[in-house]
Design a protein around this motif. Structure first.
Motif, PDB file in Angstrom:
ATOM      1  N   GLY A  82       8.245  16.087   6.168  1.00 27.56           N
ATOM      2  CA  GLY A  82       6.788  15.778   6.428  1.00 27.56           C
ATOM      3  C   GLY A  82       6.016  15.277   5.240  1.00 27.56           C
ATOM      4  N   SER A  83       4.880  14.406   5.449  1.00 28.98           N
ATOM      5  CA  SER A  83       4.516  13.863   4.359  1.00 28.98           C
ATOM      6  C   SER A  83       3.935  14.855   3.187  1.00 28.98           C
ATOM      7  N   ASP A  84       3.685  14.606   1.840  1.00 30.18           N
ATOM      8  CA  ASP A  84       3.170  15.618   1.332  1.00 30.18           C
ATOM      9  C   ASP A  84       1.580  15.578   0.918  1.00 30.18           C
ATOM     10  N   ALA A  85       1.059  14.418   1.151  1.00 26.26           N
ATOM     11  CA  ALA A  85      -0.496  14.112   0.762  1.00 26.26           C
ATOM     12  C   ALA A  85      -0.846  13.364   2.060  1.00 26.26           C
ATOM     13  N   ILE A  86      -2.329  13.236   1.962  1.00 26.72           N
ATOM     14  CA  ILE A  86      -2.938  12.156   2.823  1.00 26.72           C
ATOM     15  C   ILE A  86      -2.553  10.859   2.809  1.00 26.72           C
ATOM     16  N   GLU A  87      -2.494  10.602   1.259  1.00 25.56           N
ATOM     17  CA  GLU A  87      -2.066   9.154   1.094  1.00 25.56           C
ATOM     18  C   GLU A  87      -0.977   8.764   1.207  1.00 25.56           C
ATOM     19  N   THR A  88      -0.066   9.630   1.152  1.00 22.40           N
ATOM     20  CA  THR A  88       1.425   9.544   1.257  1.00 22.40           C
ATOM     21  C   THR A  88       1.839   9.332   2.863  1.00 22.40           C
ATOM     22  N   ALA A  89       0.852  10.193   3.585  1.00 26.07           N
ATOM     23  CA  ALA A  89       1.070  10.054   5.153  1.00 26.07           C
ATOM     24  C   ALA A  89       0.527   8.643   5.476  1.00 26.07           C
ATOM     25  N   GLN A  90      -0.465   8.113   4.933  1.00 33.72           N
ATOM     26  CA  GLN A  90      -0.842   6.898   5.502  1.00 33.72           C
ATOM     27  C   GLN A  90       0.191   5.758   5.077  1.00 33.72           C
ATOM     28  N   THR A  91       0.752   5.698   4.017  1.00 34.57           N
ATOM     29  CA  THR A  91       2.034   4.851   3.526  1.00 34.57           C
ATOM     30  C   THR A  91       2.841   5.087   4.468  1.00 34.57           C
ATOM     31  N   GLU A  92       3.462   6.481   4.730  1.00 33.84           N
ATOM     32  CA  GLU A  92       4.772   6.588   5.350  1.00 33.84           C
ATOM     33  C   GLU A  92       4.556   6.338   7.112  1.00 33.84           C
ATOM     34  N   ILE A  93       3.424   6.503   7.437  1.00 38.58           N
ATOM     35  CA  ILE A  93       2.969   6.049   8.973  1.00 38.58           C
ATOM     36  C   ILE A  93       3.067   4.543   8.994  1.00 38.58           C
ATOM     37  N   ALA A  94       2.616   3.804   8.143  1.00 39.37           N
ATOM     38  CA  ALA A  94       2.710   2.273   8.128  1.00 39.37           C
ATOM     39  C   ALA A  94       3.992   1.677   7.777  1.00 39.37           C
ATOM     40  N   LEU A  95       4.960   2.541   7.150  1.00 41.06           N
ATOM     41  CA  LEU A  95       6.194   2.037   6.901  1.00 41.06           C
ATOM     42  C   LEU A  95       7.124   2.087   8.398  1.00 41.06           C
ATOM     43  N   TRP A  96       6.810   3.506   8.946  1.00 40.76           N
ATOM     44  CA  TRP A  96       7.769   3.579  10.253  1.00 40.76           C
ATOM     45  C   TRP A  96       7.323   3.203  11.534  1.00 40.76           C
ATOM     46  N   PHE A  97       5.822   3.052  11.578  1.00 38.10           N
ATOM     47  CA  PHE A  97       5.099   2.674  12.921  1.00 38.10           C
ATOM     48  C   PHE A  97       4.417   1.351  12.711  1.00 38.10           C
TER      49      PHE A  97
END
Ligand code: DAT
Ligand code: MG
Length: 149
Positions: free
Chosen positions: A116-131
């Motif tokens: 699970g993403s560890d912060a809001i900014e990381t989440a945005q980066t990871e979502i863009a990487l995977w989807f």
């Protein structure tokens, strides 16, 4: 609305935990906005865990994530990034309390079931990487008014 990236790792899939894990996020009151069952290309795994590139466990971690399919998901809701980390538990499952996903199902750090993403900014980066944008669907649950005041 806040979004986070969640991935059921190969051990979670192999051990038949997909349904249980999705159920925990659903019943908490979060909205699923993207999901795919997939084999992970090595390059994607290396990018996803790029922050750990210099760590001794990096090679083994990438081998593990690419060894068998995963379930990649995006979940949405108020405070979902932090709340998902709480539902998931500590990085090392042996020190994660019962009631958390890792605490209920895991024993060792290298087989800890879920990401699970560890912060809001990381989440945005990871979502863009995977989807891609087209793989995500915004919608409002009919339960919205019973989950939020
Ligand atoms: P988390 O997944 O809780 O965000 P992390 O970002 O520190 O934890 O590490 C990413 C993953 O790498 C973690 O889920 C399991 C693996 N890992 C971390 N530390 C490790 C270690 N000391 N030995 C083996 N694997 C490790
Ligand atoms: Mg992490």
């Amino acid at each position: 609305m806040e979004r986070t990236f969640i991935m059921i790792k190969p051990d979670g899939v192999q051990r038949g935990l997909i349904g249980d894990i999705i159920s925990r996020f659903e019943t908490k009151g979060f909205n699923l906005v993207g999901m795919k069952f997939m084999a992970v290309p090595r390059e994607l795994a290396e990018k996803h865990y790029g922050v750990h590139k210099e760590r001794p466990f990096f090679g083994g971690l990438v081998d593990f994530i690419t060894s068998s399919p995963v379930v990649a998901m995006v979940w949405e809701g108020e405070g979902v990034v932090g709340s998902a980390r709480t539902l998931i538990g500590a990085t090392n499952p042996i020190s994660s309390p019962p009631g958390t996903i890792r605490g209920d199902y895991g024993v060792t750090i290298g087989r800890n079931i879920i990401h699970g993403s560890d912060a809001i900014e990381t989440a945005q980066t990871e979502i863009a990487l995977w989807f891609s944008e087209g793989e995500l669907a915004s919608w409002e649950s009919c339960a919205q008014g019973w989950i939020y005041e």
